[in-house]
Design a protein around this motif. Structure first.
Motif, PDB file in Angstrom:
ATOM      1  N   UNK A  85       0.870  -1.221   0.025  1.00 20.24           N
ATOM      2  CA  UNK A  85       0.101   0.044  -0.040  1.00 20.24           C
ATOM      3  C   UNK A  85       0.673   1.281  -0.029  1.00 20.24           C
ATOM      4  N   UNK A  86       1.915   1.284   0.728  1.00 19.86           N
ATOM      5  CA  UNK A  86       2.649   2.252   0.675  1.00 19.86           C
ATOM      6  C   UNK A  86       3.588   2.736  -0.353  1.00 19.86           C
ATOM      7  N   UNK A  87       3.740   1.752  -1.252  1.00 17.57           N
ATOM      8  CA  UNK A  87       4.423   1.896  -2.631  1.00 17.57           C
ATOM      9  C   UNK A  87       3.406   2.365  -3.617  1.00 17.57           C
ATOM     10  N   UNK A  88       3.779   3.796  -3.972  1.00 20.60           N
ATOM     11  CA  UNK A  88       2.711   4.267  -5.251  1.00 20.60           C
ATOM     12  C   UNK A  88       3.468   3.616  -6.620  1.00 20.60           C
ATOM     13  N   UNK A  89       2.635   3.289  -7.716  1.00 24.49           N
ATOM     14  CA  UNK A  89       3.436   3.130  -8.812  1.00 24.49           C
ATOM     15  C   UNK A  89       3.325   1.528  -9.302  1.00 24.49           C
ATOM     16  N   UNK A  90       2.795   0.605  -8.253  1.00 23.87           N
ATOM     17  CA  UNK A  90       2.637  -0.623  -8.782  1.00 23.87           C
ATOM     18  C   UNK A  90       1.390  -0.556  -9.529  1.00 23.87           C
ATOM     19  N   UNK A  91       1.540  -1.212 -10.779  1.00 24.20           N
ATOM     20  CA  UNK A  91       0.269  -1.187 -11.616  1.00 24.20           C
ATOM     21  C   UNK A  91      -0.660  -2.394 -10.933  1.00 24.20           C
ATOM     22  N   UNK A  92      -1.918  -2.180 -10.995  1.00 16.61           N
ATOM     23  CA  UNK A  92      -2.977  -3.300 -10.692  1.00 16.61           C
ATOM     24  C   UNK A  92      -2.803  -4.187 -11.814  1.00 16.61           C
ATOM     25  N   UNK A  93      -3.126  -5.471 -11.605  1.00 12.34           N
ATOM     26  CA  UNK A  93      -3.382  -6.344 -12.807  1.00 12.34           C
ATOM     27  C   UNK A  93      -4.114  -6.022 -13.936  1.00 12.34           C
ATOM     28  N   UNK A  94      -5.100  -5.246 -13.733  1.00  8.80           N
ATOM     29  CA  UNK A  94      -6.186  -4.585 -14.829  1.00  8.80           C
ATOM     30  C   UNK A  94      -5.156  -3.498 -15.624  1.00  8.80           C
ATOM     31  N   UNK A 153       5.510   9.295  -8.799  1.00  8.55           N
ATOM     32  CA  UNK A 153       5.242   8.322 -10.126  1.00  8.55           C
ATOM     33  C   UNK A 153       4.462   9.086 -11.125  1.00  8.55           C
ATOM     34  N   UNK A 154       4.798   8.870 -12.367  1.00  6.98           N
ATOM     35  CA  UNK A 154       3.476   9.272 -13.420  1.00  6.98           C
ATOM     36  C   UNK A 154       3.050   8.029 -13.867  1.00  6.98           C
ATOM     37  N   UNK A 155       2.078   8.340 -14.759  1.00  9.70           N
ATOM     38  CA  UNK A 155       1.475   7.139 -15.298  1.00  9.70           C
ATOM     39  C   UNK A 155       2.353   6.607 -16.507  1.00  9.70           C
TER      40      UNK A 155
END
Ligand SMILES: *Cc1c(COP(=O)(O)O)cnc(C)c1O
Length: 488
Positions: free
Chosen positions: A11-20, A66-68
């Motif tokens: 949760x604390x890590x931004x930037x992980x993509x969800x599987x979708x 993080x950027x998209x």
């Protein structure tokens, strides 16, 4: 146990993509590649930027937040594409091809997705065993000797590059010739000698430097001026002279398709010339070796039964995305004897059983990607017949170019065409030759590279991109003719 543990430890890590999100961006990335290929025909082949142009488009520091991923894709078009020389362009004829292909790219992506480390059999058995089988398939398809198969005394391995393969061959030769002394005490002052023609690839000298032999340990052997192939009598005399002087012949590099002109050293004759001294015979067929998938394009490998090691690069002309250099040895004991290392943390029952191959002992590095997937994907989706058709098309197009050169009195062939490589020049001389090539390259129409042969400049046109057609070579030839006419 800490109380606050959740289902989403990241949760604390931004930037992980969800599987979708990963699926969505994955489709977008593949779309980007397909669009890029579709756009190539209209792009200048050679990058049009000056030094620093690309750097200046990039921020000085990494983003704090993080950027998209879409932003990365967008910057490929804005920042990267203008700074690319398009190696997959249908009119890329410089150096040698570095084929990519849809199947290989998907295989490479799958390898990344699996993300396994194949350093030893036990860290992912499939990584090792698929690689062994795929290399056995390729060895058979190229007509390589039985001894190179994994069920014999030898075997094959995928290296990152032919340079690493040649370095590995040299280390194996040192191990064999020194009876293991080299790995214990190094090579200092032992008087080892390495041989290659004046046309041997520069990776031979680099290997001698890296192995600690020094570049002076490499003795270059003259070539026949007409064919650019090693003069085997000169090789023999050099070895005799060195032995007389107390030096120790170690390895001979055989160019089965030299980089400059595609010159073919005579493998059988070289092996015969050095046989009395037990010299390691390393065949460097980095570019031309894969042509042997066609039975009619195997002549340059005649005598390969006498080789101790052999390298060819599917990542050049066999549709397999870089990096994939296939390397075989006749006797894997010399290789693993030279490079095996067993730290306590990698001890395991399978290794101790002696029933498995641990590829970490087959090359300088420990960790390794599952590169066999992309070669497997290529071999299965093209089939050997598809690969043969690809090689034959390159050879046919090169023959067509050679005919065009011969038919224009302003030009002349410098050497006989070798497979899909044509080496030619303008009769008007070096300056005119280089100026014509540069004019074509600067126009972006096509991209060619040069060499010198017997001291004179020459243009190399290496066909082999998977997207090249007859129209592409004819368009390139017209550009060259116009450049020649502009000088007259
Ligand atoms: C291209 C080439 C090499 C070097 O290949 P890498 O895989 O880039 O190291 C070595 N030998 C020959 C004959 C080559 O054509």
């Amino acid at each position: 146990m800490p109380e606050e543990s959740t289902d989403q430890p990241s949760d604390a890590i931004t930037g992980h993509m969800s599987p979708e999100e990963f699926r969505r961006q994955g489709h977008a990335a593949i779309d980007w590649i397909a669009d890029y290929w579709a756009s190539l025909d209209d792009l200048p082949v050679r990058a049009q930027v000056a030094p620093g142009d690309v750097r200046h488009l990039l921020p000085a520091s990494a983003p704090e937040d993080g950027e998209p991923f879409d932003a990365v894709l967008a910057d490929l078009d804005r920042v990267v594409v203008p700074g690319l020389t398009h190696w997959q362009h249908p009119r890329f004829f410089a150096y040698f091809p570095a084929n990519s292909s849809p199947a290989a790219i998907l295989g490479d992506l799958l390898s990344s997705g699996i993300g396994a480390q194949g350093m030893i059999w036990a860290t992912s058995p499939a990584v090792t065993e698929v690689e062994q089988v795929v290399l056995d398939w390729l060895a058979e398809a190229l007509g390589l000797p039985e001894a190179f198969r994994s069920d014999g005394p030898g075997g094959g391995v995928i290296q990152d590059t032919a340079s690493t393969a040649t370095f590995t061959a040299l280390l194996s030769a040192l191990h064999r010739a020194s009876g293991g002394e080299a790995r214990r005490h190094g090579v200092g002052g032992a008087g080892w000698r390495v041989y290659g023609s004046t046309q041997a690839h520069s990776s031979l000298v680099k290997a001698a430097i890296m192995a600690g032999l020094g570049e002076d340990a490499v003795r270059t052997v003259a070539v026949d001026p007409a064919t650019q192939a090693m003069d085997v009598d000169t090789l023999h005399d050099a070895v005799v002279e060195d032995v007389g002087a107390g030096l120790r012949p170690l390895l001979v590099h055989v160019a089965a398709g030299s980089t400059s002109t595609g010159a073919m050293d005579d493998i059988a004759a070289v092996a015969e010339a050095v046989r009395p001294w037990g010299v390691w015979v390393h065949v460097d067929a980095a570019w031309a070796g894969v042509a042997a998938v066609c039975p009619e394009h195997r002549e340059h490998l005649a005598g390969v039964e006498a080789a101790d090691s052999f390298v060819t690069n599917p990542h050049k002309w066999l549709l397999t995305t870089f990096d994939c250099s296939t390397f075989w040895v006749r006797d894997r004991a010399a290789l693993t004897g030279a490079l095996s290392i067993l730290p306590e943390y990698l001890r395991n029952a399978a290794t101790e059983s002696g029933e498995v191959v641990d590829y970490r002992d087959w090359h300088p590095q420990l960790g390794r990607r599952f590169r066999a997937v992309k070669l497997w994907a290529v071999l299965r989706t093209y089939g050997l017949n598809g690969l043969r058709a690809h090689i034959r098309s390159g050879v046919d197009l090169a023959d067509h170019v050679a005919g065009l050169v011969a038919a224009d009195e302003r030009f002349e062939l410098v050497t006989e065409p070798a497979l899909s490589l044509v080496v030619f020049r303008l009769r008007a001389g070096d300056e005119a030759t280089m100026a014509a090539m540069e004019a074509v390259n600067a126009s972006g129409e096509a991209y060619l590279s040069h060499t010198t042969v017997e001291g004179r400049a020459a243009i190399r046109l290496a066909v082999g991109s998977w997207r090249t057609t007859r129209a592409d070579v004819e368009r390139t030839w017209r550009a060259l003719q116009e450049a020649a006419a502009a000088q007259a």
